[in-house]
Design a protein around this motif. Structure first.
Motif, PDB file in Angstrom:
ATOM      1  N   MET A 150     -41.466  90.300  41.229  1.00 46.08           N
ATOM      2  CA  MET A 150     -42.105  91.315  40.381  1.00 46.08           C
ATOM      3  C   MET A 150     -42.418  90.678  39.034  1.00 46.08           C
ATOM      4  SD  MET A 150     -40.471  94.995  39.302  1.00 46.08           S
ATOM      5  CE  MET A 150     -40.728  96.012  40.708  1.00 46.08           C
ATOM      6  N   GLN A 151     -43.635  90.899  38.513  1.00 42.11           N
ATOM      7  CA  GLN A 151     -44.028  90.344  37.229  1.00 42.11           C
ATOM      8  C   GLN A 151     -43.147  90.916  36.118  1.00 42.11           C
ATOM      9  OE1 GLN A 151     -46.417  88.146  36.605  1.00 42.11           O
ATOM     10  NE2 GLN A 151     -47.290  87.990  38.668  1.00 42.11           N
ATOM     11  N   GLY A 152     -43.005  90.109  35.034  1.00 43.15           N
ATOM     12  CA  GLY A 152     -42.185  90.556  33.905  1.00 43.15           C
ATOM     13  C   GLY A 152     -42.661  91.872  33.314  1.00 43.15           C
ATOM     14  N   SER A 153     -44.010  92.000  33.167  1.00 48.06           N
ATOM     15  CA  SER A 153     -44.530  93.223  32.547  1.00 48.06           C
ATOM     16  C   SER A 153     -44.265  94.438  33.442  1.00 48.06           C
ATOM     17  CB  SER A 153     -46.023  93.082  32.273  1.00 48.06           C
ATOM     18  OG  SER A 153     -46.702  92.815  33.487  1.00 48.06           O
ATOM     19  N   GLU A 154     -44.273  94.226  34.761  1.00 48.51           N
ATOM     20  CA  GLU A 154     -43.992  95.342  35.670  1.00 48.51           C
ATOM     21  C   GLU A 154     -42.531  95.767  35.558  1.00 48.51           C
ATOM     22  OE1 GLU A 154     -47.231  93.940  39.064  1.00 48.51           O
ATOM     23  OE2 GLU A 154     -45.104  94.021  39.536  1.00 48.51           O
ATOM     24  N   VAL A 155     -41.666  94.762  35.380  1.00 47.71           N
ATOM     25  CA  VAL A 155     -40.244  95.075  35.214  1.00 47.71           C
ATOM     26  C   VAL A 155     -40.058  95.939  33.980  1.00 47.71           C
ATOM     27  CG1 VAL A 155     -37.977  94.116  34.683  1.00 47.71           C
ATOM     28  CG2 VAL A 155     -39.425  93.021  36.410  1.00 47.71           C
ATOM     29  N   HIS A 156     -40.699  95.507  32.876  1.00 51.40           N
ATOM     30  CA  HIS A 156     -40.545  96.258  31.627  1.00 51.40           C
ATOM     31  C   HIS A 156     -41.122  97.652  31.769  1.00 51.40           C
ATOM     32  CE1 HIS A 156     -38.839  92.944  29.532  1.00 51.40           C
ATOM     33  NE2 HIS A 156     -39.899  92.181  29.664  1.00 51.40           N
ATOM     34  N   SER A 157     -42.307  97.772  32.386  1.00 51.70           N
ATOM     35  CA  SER A 157     -42.937  99.094  32.449  1.00 51.70           C
ATOM     36  C   SER A 157     -42.121 100.012  33.358  1.00 51.70           C
ATOM     37  CB  SER A 157     -44.386  98.996  32.921  1.00 51.70           C
ATOM     38  OG  SER A 157     -44.427  98.561  34.253  1.00 51.70           O
ATOM     39  N   GLY A 158     -41.518  99.461  34.404  1.00 54.27           N
ATOM     40  CA  GLY A 158     -40.663 100.277  35.266  1.00 54.27           C
ATOM     41  C   GLY A 158     -39.438 100.752  34.512  1.00 54.27           C
ATOM     42  N   HIS A 159     -38.820  99.862  33.769  1.00 54.05           N
ATOM     43  CA  HIS A 159     -37.633 100.214  32.974  1.00 54.05           C
ATOM     44  C   HIS A 159     -37.987 101.260  31.930  1.00 54.05           C
ATOM     45  CE1 HIS A 159     -33.997  99.775  30.595  1.00 54.05           C
ATOM     46  NE2 HIS A 159     -34.733  99.496  29.541  1.00 54.05           N
ATOM     47  N   ARG A 160     -39.115 101.058  31.265  1.00 48.59           N
ATOM     48  CA  ARG A 160     -39.512 102.005  30.213  1.00 48.59           C
ATOM     49  C   ARG A 160     -39.779 103.387  30.800  1.00 48.59           C
ATOM     50  NH1 ARG A 160     -43.108  98.781  25.630  1.00 48.59           N
ATOM     51  NH2 ARG A 160     -41.603  97.082  25.326  1.00 48.59           N
ATOM     52  N   ALA A 161     -40.423 103.428  31.948  1.00 48.58           N
ATOM     53  CA  ALA A 161     -40.708 104.730  32.571  1.00 48.58           C
ATOM     54  C   ALA A 161     -39.403 105.437  32.931  1.00 48.58           C
ATOM     55  CB  ALA A 161     -41.565 104.532  33.821  1.00 48.58           C
ATOM     56  N   ARG A 162     -38.409 104.669  33.428  1.00 48.56           N
ATOM     57  CA  ARG A 162     -37.116 105.281  33.781  1.00 48.56           C
ATOM     58  C   ARG A 162     -36.417 105.815  32.542  1.00 48.56           C
ATOM     59  NH1 ARG A 162     -37.030 100.959  37.274  1.00 48.56           N
ATOM     60  NH2 ARG A 162     -35.879  99.648  35.806  1.00 48.56           N
ATOM     61  N   MET A 163     -36.473 105.063  31.457  1.00 49.37           N
ATOM     62  CA  MET A 163     -35.828 105.507  30.214  1.00 49.37           C
ATOM     63  C   MET A 163     -36.519 106.779  29.697  1.00 49.37           C
ATOM     64  SD  MET A 163     -33.287 103.496  29.384  1.00 49.37           S
ATOM     65  CE  MET A 163     -32.972 103.165  27.642  1.00 49.37           C
ATOM     66  N   ARG A 164     -37.848 106.791  29.783  1.00 53.95           N
ATOM     67  CA  ARG A 164     -38.585 107.970  29.309  1.00 53.95           C
ATOM     68  C   ARG A 164     -38.193 109.198  30.112  1.00 53.95           C
ATOM     69  NH1 ARG A 164     -44.379 107.055  30.200  1.00 53.95           N
ATOM     70  NH2 ARG A 164     -44.264 105.772  28.331  1.00 53.95           N
ATOM     71  N   ARG A 165     -38.127 109.046  31.418  1.00 52.40           N
ATOM     72  CA  ARG A 165     -37.782 110.198  32.266  1.00 52.40           C
ATOM     73  C   ARG A 165     -36.383 110.695  31.934  1.00 52.40           C
ATOM     74  NH1 ARG A 165     -40.540 107.519  36.378  1.00 52.40           N
ATOM     75  NH2 ARG A 165     -38.616 106.553  37.145  1.00 52.40           N
ATOM     76  N   LYS A 166     -35.493 109.756  31.727  1.00 55.55           N
ATOM     77  CA  LYS A 166     -34.098 110.118  31.418  1.00 55.55           C
ATOM     78  C   LYS A 166     -34.030 110.863  30.072  1.00 55.55           C
ATOM     79  CE  LYS A 166     -29.756 107.564  31.344  1.00 55.55           C
ATOM     80  NZ  LYS A 166     -29.179 106.213  31.296  1.00 55.55           N
TER      81      LYS A 166
ATOM     82  N   TYR B 277     -40.672 100.633  21.839  1.00 58.18           N
ATOM     83  CA  TYR B 277     -41.713 100.594  22.878  1.00 58.18           C
ATOM     84  C   TYR B 277     -43.091 100.822  22.265  1.00 58.18           C
ATOM     85  CZ  TYR B 277     -38.040 101.437  26.476  1.00 58.18           C
ATOM     86  OH  TYR B 277     -36.929 101.381  27.284  1.00 58.18           O
ATOM     87  N   TYR B 278     -43.147 101.651  21.204  1.00 61.17           N
ATOM     88  CA  TYR B 278     -44.424 102.064  20.640  1.00 61.17           C
ATOM     89  C   TYR B 278     -45.053 100.990  19.755  1.00 61.17           C
ATOM     90  CZ  TYR B 278     -43.272 106.634  22.464  1.00 61.17           C
ATOM     91  OH  TYR B 278     -42.963 107.676  23.315  1.00 61.17           O
ATOM     92  N   ALA B 279     -44.304  99.924  19.501  1.00 63.33           N
ATOM     93  CA  ALA B 279     -44.856  98.870  18.654  1.00 63.33           C
ATOM     94  C   ALA B 279     -44.735  97.488  19.290  1.00 63.33           C
ATOM     95  CB  ALA B 279     -44.138  98.865  17.294  1.00 63.33           C
ATOM     96  N   VAL B 280     -43.941  97.366  20.346  1.00 64.42           N
ATOM     97  CA  VAL B 280     -43.728  96.065  20.978  1.00 64.42           C
ATOM     98  C   VAL B 280     -44.085  96.198  22.455  1.00 64.42           C
ATOM     99  CG1 VAL B 280     -42.077  94.218  21.454  1.00 64.42           C
ATOM    100  CG2 VAL B 280     -41.827  95.614  19.379  1.00 64.42           C
ATOM    101  N   PRO B 281     -45.293  95.808  22.842  1.00 64.62           N
ATOM    102  CA  PRO B 281     -45.700  95.981  24.234  1.00 64.62           C
ATOM    103  C   PRO B 281     -45.088  94.908  25.131  1.00 64.62           C
ATOM    104  CG  PRO B 281     -47.492  95.022  22.960  1.00 64.62           C
ATOM    105  CD  PRO B 281     -46.380  95.258  22.015  1.00 64.62           C
ATOM    106  N   ALA B 282     -44.701  95.327  26.317  1.00 66.18           N
ATOM    107  CA  ALA B 282     -44.335  94.411  27.408  1.00 66.18           C
ATOM    108  C   ALA B 282     -43.329  93.344  26.998  1.00 66.18           C
ATOM    109  CB  ALA B 282     -45.593  93.743  27.981  1.00 66.18           C
ATOM    110  N   ARG B 283     -42.281  93.756  26.298  1.00 69.33           N
ATOM    111  CA  ARG B 283     -41.222  92.808  25.978  1.00 69.33           C
ATOM    112  C   ARG B 283     -39.921  93.589  25.942  1.00 69.33           C
ATOM    113  NH1 ARG B 283     -40.349  88.492  20.980  1.00 69.33           N
ATOM    114  NH2 ARG B 283     -38.102  88.396  21.311  1.00 69.33           N
ATOM    115  N   ASP B 284     -38.839  92.872  26.225  1.00 69.97           N
ATOM    116  CA  ASP B 284     -37.531  93.511  26.192  1.00 69.97           C
ATOM    117  C   ASP B 284     -37.187  93.893  24.752  1.00 69.97           C
ATOM    118  OD1 ASP B 284     -34.114  92.297  26.579  1.00 69.97           O
ATOM    119  OD2 ASP B 284     -34.920  94.331  26.525  1.00 69.97           O
ATOM    120  N   THR B 285     -37.140  95.197  24.483  1.00 73.83           N
ATOM    121  CA  THR B 285     -36.814  95.644  23.128  1.00 73.83           C
ATOM    122  C   THR B 285     -35.328  95.959  22.976  1.00 73.83           C
ATOM    123  OG1 THR B 285     -37.389  97.916  23.746  1.00 73.83           O
ATOM    124  CG2 THR B 285     -39.113  96.595  22.692  1.00 73.83           C
TER     125      THR B 285
END
Lengths: 235, 246
Positions: free
Chosen positions: B1-17, B37-45
């Motif tokens: 899985m690409q790094g950006s996909e990992v981040h976007s999946g994690h971010r979506a889970r956090m948002r839902r939670k 998330y709102y200022a740092v795209p596609a990176r582990d924040t």
């Protein structure tokens, strides 16, 4: 989009000075949240919900419906982080001033959509020894609260407690029921050897202190803390 | 899985939670992580948030830091630093914001106290009308630019216009005697009767007119010639007063 709302052309007729600042602040948030026309959205939200704090106190589902999930999440995060920057600094085991305690209480309820009741417990030396949520719902409608409050205070080994609750979307001024409930809780706590020192109600950015007289139990409506040197309380 | 996909999946889970359970279940660093998330795209924040809190000692320290100080943390660019400083600067305004509209009154003294505070914070105002619905919720605040209530410059049409725009059925008037005792002058009682009677013509009941002065309030309770008998809410409000009608 905010359906069914039209923006008034002369905002100065309707809004007090607080709301004008609130619209600017909210527009700033919504811009960071990615909303396309944040100024218009902010004015509509302020008009509908009365103030910035009114918007922050909205139910999460309602926020999502109005703003979309991403922007709603940003608003929720903003309220939570502003609350935490104060509440994280209110430490157990420390003696806090009246002002610090009031700031903590105000920040605790920031963004809360539901009415909740909480208890701060203090040891005999004045140190804060516990911060507990007692329950949700209006304080004067439940018979459960007196027991829960005493249970919590006893479990903490408290010498005195401060009770707090919020009026989401309402006024911080206590109702007659709030005053009666405070007097009853003071009496109940006294039987258990615990002093109910204060009862603080928070609504939006405002708060109101009730203070039972330690001898008679009569509830004194203190209001806000006065400036240093004028407040008679030395808690 | 690409790094950006990992981040976007994690971010979506956090948002839902967050949207499902609220912010209380998260640690402070997790809330800060999500804000970034709102200022740092596609990176582990997550690690950036932890470094910020470690570097500045607390969330208060993070929000109080300058743009330059924030950018010294690895991963914090100018956009991210600006986000943090701009949000941090809003807290004092947030603390002073009151629920001017949307407040709901359930006691007579609550209204008086509200008006005392209103005039404290709006010292350019001399007269204000709180426009309420049947549930005693503030719908609007109408404040004409007049020096005093008894000056003859008060026109009911101003209040009627504001009341009709917001759909108010009840109203409370407050007028200030800056620094003086809160007892009304005869001219203010005359104005009060006029305003009460003219608003009654359009179905708006003026519940009370408060004189504010010296941090105190005093109600005037003018004799009523209302066309309809008071509702339960009005009766309850009036009965909470305890004083005598002037």
């Amino acid at each position: 989009m905010i359906p069914g709302i039209t923006v008034k052309t002369d905002l100065s007729v309707s809004f007090g000075s607080g709301a004008r600042d609130g619209a600017g602040m909210l527009a700033l948030l919504l811009r960071h949240a990615g909303i396309t026309d944040p100024e218009t959205a902010a004015r509509r939200l302020i008009y509908r919900y009365g103030s910035m704090l009114g918007v922050l106190s909205l139910d999460r589902r309602e926020l999502s419906r109005l703003l979309g999930e991403s922007a709603a999440m940003f608003v929720v995060l903003y309220a939570a982080l502003q609350s935490r920057r104060i509440t994280d600094g209110y430490k157990l085991g420390k003696v806090h001033t009246d002002e610090e305690t009031v700031e903590f209480v105000r920040a605790s309820f920031l963004g809360r959509a539901k009415e909740t009741v909480e208890l701060i417990s203090f040891g005999a030396d004045g140190r804060t020894i516990g911060i507990d949520r007692i329950g949700e719902g209006t304080i004067n409608s439940s018979d459960v609260y007196p027991r829960r409050i005493v249970e919590c205070a006893v479990a903490r080994g408290a010498d005195s407690v401060i009770l707090t609750h919020n009026h989401p979307g309402g006024s911080s001024h206590p109702s007659n029921d709030d005053i009666v409930a405070t007097a009853k809780l003071f009496a109940t706590c006294r039987v258990a050897g615990i002093m109910l020192h204060r009862h603080i109600i928070v609504a939006g950015g405002d708060y109101f202190i009730m203070q039972p007289d330690p001898v008679s139990g009569e509830v004194v409506l203190v209001g806000r803390l006065r400036k240093e040197g004028k407040n008679g309380d030395d808690r | 899985m690409q790094g950006s996909e990992v981040h976007s999946g994690h971010r979506a889970r956090m948002r839902r939670k967050l949207l499902s359970h609220g912010a209380e279940i998260f640690d402070t660093y997790e809330l800060l992580e999500m804000l970034l998330y709102y200022a740092v795209p596609a990176r582990d924040t997550n690690s950036i948030a932890k470094q910020l809190l470690l570097g500045f000692g607390s969330l208060e320290g993070v929000f109080s830091a300058s743009i330059g100080e924030l950018m010294s943390i690895d991963g914090v660019g100018e956009r991210c630093a600006k986000l943090i400083t701009e949000l941090g600067a809003t807290y004092p305004l947030l603390c002073s914001a009151r629920e001017e509209k949307n407040a709901v009154f359930d006691s007579y003294s609550g209204v008086g106290d509200y008006l005392v505070r209103y005039f404290d914070e709006n010292d350019e105002r001399g007269v204000v009308m709180l426009l309420l619905d049947d549930n005693m919720r503030v719908l609007d605040i109408a404040a004409p630019e007049v020096a005093s209530y008894g000056s003859g410059a008060v026109h009911s049409s101003f209040f009627i216009d504001a009341a009709m725009r917001c759909g108010a059925t009840l109203a409370v008037v407050g007028f200030t005697h800056r620094g003086n005792i809160p007892l009304p002058y005869e001219s203010e009682l005359v104005t009060g009767r006029m305003v009460r009677d003219e608003l009654a013509e359009v179905g708006v009941t003026v519940l009370e007119q408060f004189a504010i002065g010296g941090g105190e309030f005093s109600g005037t309770t003018l004799s009523s010639r209302l066309k309809k008998p008071p509702s339960n809410e009005v009766r309850r409000f009036l009965s909470g007063r305890g004083g005598e009608a002037l």
